[in-house]
Design an enzyme around this catalytic site. Structure first.
Site, mmCIF file in Angstrom:
data_model
loop_
_atom_site.group_PDB
_atom_site.id
_atom_site.type_symbol
_atom_site.label_atom_id
_atom_site.label_comp_id
_atom_site.label_asym_id
_atom_site.label_seq_id
_atom_site.Cartn_x
_atom_site.Cartn_y
_atom_site.Cartn_z
ATOM 1 N N ASP A 1 52.168 31.217 45.592
ATOM 2 C CA ASP A 1 51.675 32.550 45.241
ATOM 3 C C ASP A 1 52.496 33.654 45.916
ATOM 4 O O ASP A 1 52.669 33.653 47.132
ATOM 5 C CB ASP A 1 50.211 32.686 45.664
ATOM 6 C CG ASP A 1 49.463 33.730 44.855
ATOM 7 O OD1 ASP A 1 49.999 34.847 44.700
ATOM 8 O OD2 ASP A 1 48.352 33.438 44.379
ATOM 9 N N HIS B 1 50.960 32.992 41.171
ATOM 10 C CA HIS B 1 49.600 33.451 40.922
ATOM 11 C C HIS B 1 49.208 33.327 39.443
ATOM 12 O O HIS B 1 49.873 33.888 38.568
ATOM 13 C CB HIS B 1 49.463 34.900 41.388
ATOM 14 C CG HIS B 1 48.043 35.362 41.493
ATOM 15 N ND1 HIS B 1 47.146 34.791 42.362
ATOM 16 C CD2 HIS B 1 47.363 36.338 40.833
ATOM 17 C CE1 HIS B 1 45.983 35.404 42.248
ATOM 18 N NE2 HIS B 1 46.083 36.342 41.315
ATOM 19 N N SER C 1 41.561 35.482 39.752
ATOM 20 C CA SER C 1 42.021 36.458 40.735
ATOM 21 C C SER C 1 40.827 37.249 41.261
ATOM 22 O O SER C 1 39.844 36.636 41.680
ATOM 23 C CB SER C 1 43.107 37.351 40.124
ATOM 24 O OG SER C 1 43.831 38.020 41.139
ATOM 25 N N GLN C 2 40.856 38.605 41.224
ATOM 26 C CA GLN C 2 39.752 39.351 41.824
ATOM 27 C C GLN C 2 38.409 39.048 41.149
ATOM 28 O O GLN C 2 37.345 39.240 41.758
ATOM 29 C CB GLN C 2 40.034 40.854 41.804
ATOM 30 C CG GLN C 2 40.067 41.495 40.433
ATOM 31 C CD GLN C 2 40.465 42.970 40.482
ATOM 32 O OE1 GLN C 2 41.089 43.436 41.440
ATOM 33 N NE2 GLN C 2 40.106 43.716 39.451
ATOM 34 N N MET D 1 42.784 41.689 37.901
ATOM 35 C CA MET D 1 43.326 43.042 37.915
ATOM 36 C C MET D 1 44.325 43.261 36.783
ATOM 37 O O MET D 1 45.195 42.426 36.546
ATOM 38 C CB MET D 1 44.010 43.265 39.272
ATOM 39 C CG MET D 1 44.832 44.514 39.414
ATOM 40 S SD MET D 1 45.534 44.625 41.092
ATOM 41 C CE MET D 1 46.567 43.172 41.162
#
Length: 298
Positions: free
Chosen positions: A226, A282, A108-109, A34
């Site tokens: 995270d 993260h 991530s995503q 993202m």
């Protein structure tokens, strides 16, 4: 250098040709997270150069959704994920470098998006899937996002709070499409247009299951400190116990695993699931960790 004698030449002829050059590494496909883009020199551009340096000759495709880096970044917030996955499947199917198979690495995503590619688009074949901080059971919280000072982050939070499962929000806000509310499981199952589908929440698509199980390895990296993903255990396919948002359970205690709706139980028993933890927030990791832990899967 002395010339080879006739007996030595005869012996070499009997032995046959040598082993020849080492087999080329499988191509690598990368999907960013993202607020990022395919070619940002301090993120995906850096990763691409790192892989190319450590594995000479490897073909690396860093996915770009849109005609430039700005569109690519905006689409990570606002383009329907199903349309993004469809676009990526088309890119992969027409790339001549990938037709023999490829490894995939999602950040991530991008981790759950590449899993959707594995499940929906088996050709060309994905060999190994490496999910670095991907949220495979979704998120229930949006503590911060890239560009914290940006009004975009505040707007996304308010939108998710007001109506993550409304049709308009689902179709136009990426983060809503993997929003998983444990207090509204029925709403989630009924109205989530992306995550509930790829996690087999509304029924079993045997093709999804078969395609995912074709992976050699499914590697999941969880960041042990995270502060962006809520809950962090989603990075290992765990989530909150249904009906509350305090206690989490690992993948092996979820109904998805117990009912083996995606084949993860069978993959686990076959040693195909790899759960890795790395200290840090993260997507914070060192080059040394990446070299020693991730590159061997390529």
């Amino acid at each position: 250098m002395a010339a080879l004698t006739v007996p030595v030449l005869a012996l070499l002829a009997l032995l046959g040709p040598g082993p020849g050059p080492a087999a080329a590494a499988a191509p690598l496909v990368i999907w960013h997270g993202m607020g990022d883009s395919c070619c940002n020199p301090v993120s995906m551009g850096y990763i691409q150069k790192l892989v190319e340096k450590k594995i000479p000759g490897i073909y690396v495709l860093s996915l770009k959704i849109g005609s430039n880096m700005i569109q690519d970044m905006e689409n990570s917030f606002f383009m329907n994920v199903n349309d993004q996955v469809r676009e990526v499947c088309s890119q992969l199917a027409t790339d001549p470098h990938l037709q023999g198979g490829y490894n995939a690495m999602g950040f991530s995503q991008g981790g759950q998006f590449l899993r959707a590619v594995a499940q929906r688009c088996p050709a060309p074949p994905m060999l190994n899937l490496i999910s670095i901080g991907g949220q495979h059971q979704g998120v229930y919280g949006f503590p911060r996002c890239p560009g914290e000072s940006s009004h975009v982050c505040d707007w996304i939070r308010k939108t998710l709070d007001l109506g993550a499962y409304s049709k308009a929000v689902q179709e136009h806000l990426v983060q809503a499409e993997y929003w998983h509310d444990p207090l509204k499981e029925e709403d989630y199952r009924r109205n989530s247009i992306f995550l509930a589908d790829i996690n087999q929440e509304r029924g079993i698509n045997e093709t999804y299951k078969k395609n995912l199980m074709a992976l050699k390895k499914f590697v999941m990296v969880k960041f042990l400190n995270d502060t962006m993903v809520d809950p962090p255990i989603s990075e290992w396919f765990g989530f909150y116990k249904s009906g509350q948002a305090k206690e989490t359970i690992p993948l092996q205690e979820t109904s998805l695993y117990k009912e083996d709706r995606l084949g993860l139980q069978e993959m686990d028993r076959a040693g195909k699931l790899v759960f890795l933890g790395v200290k840090g927030d993260h997507l914070h990791f060192s080059e040394e960790w990446f070299d020693s832990t991730i590159l061997p899967f390529l």
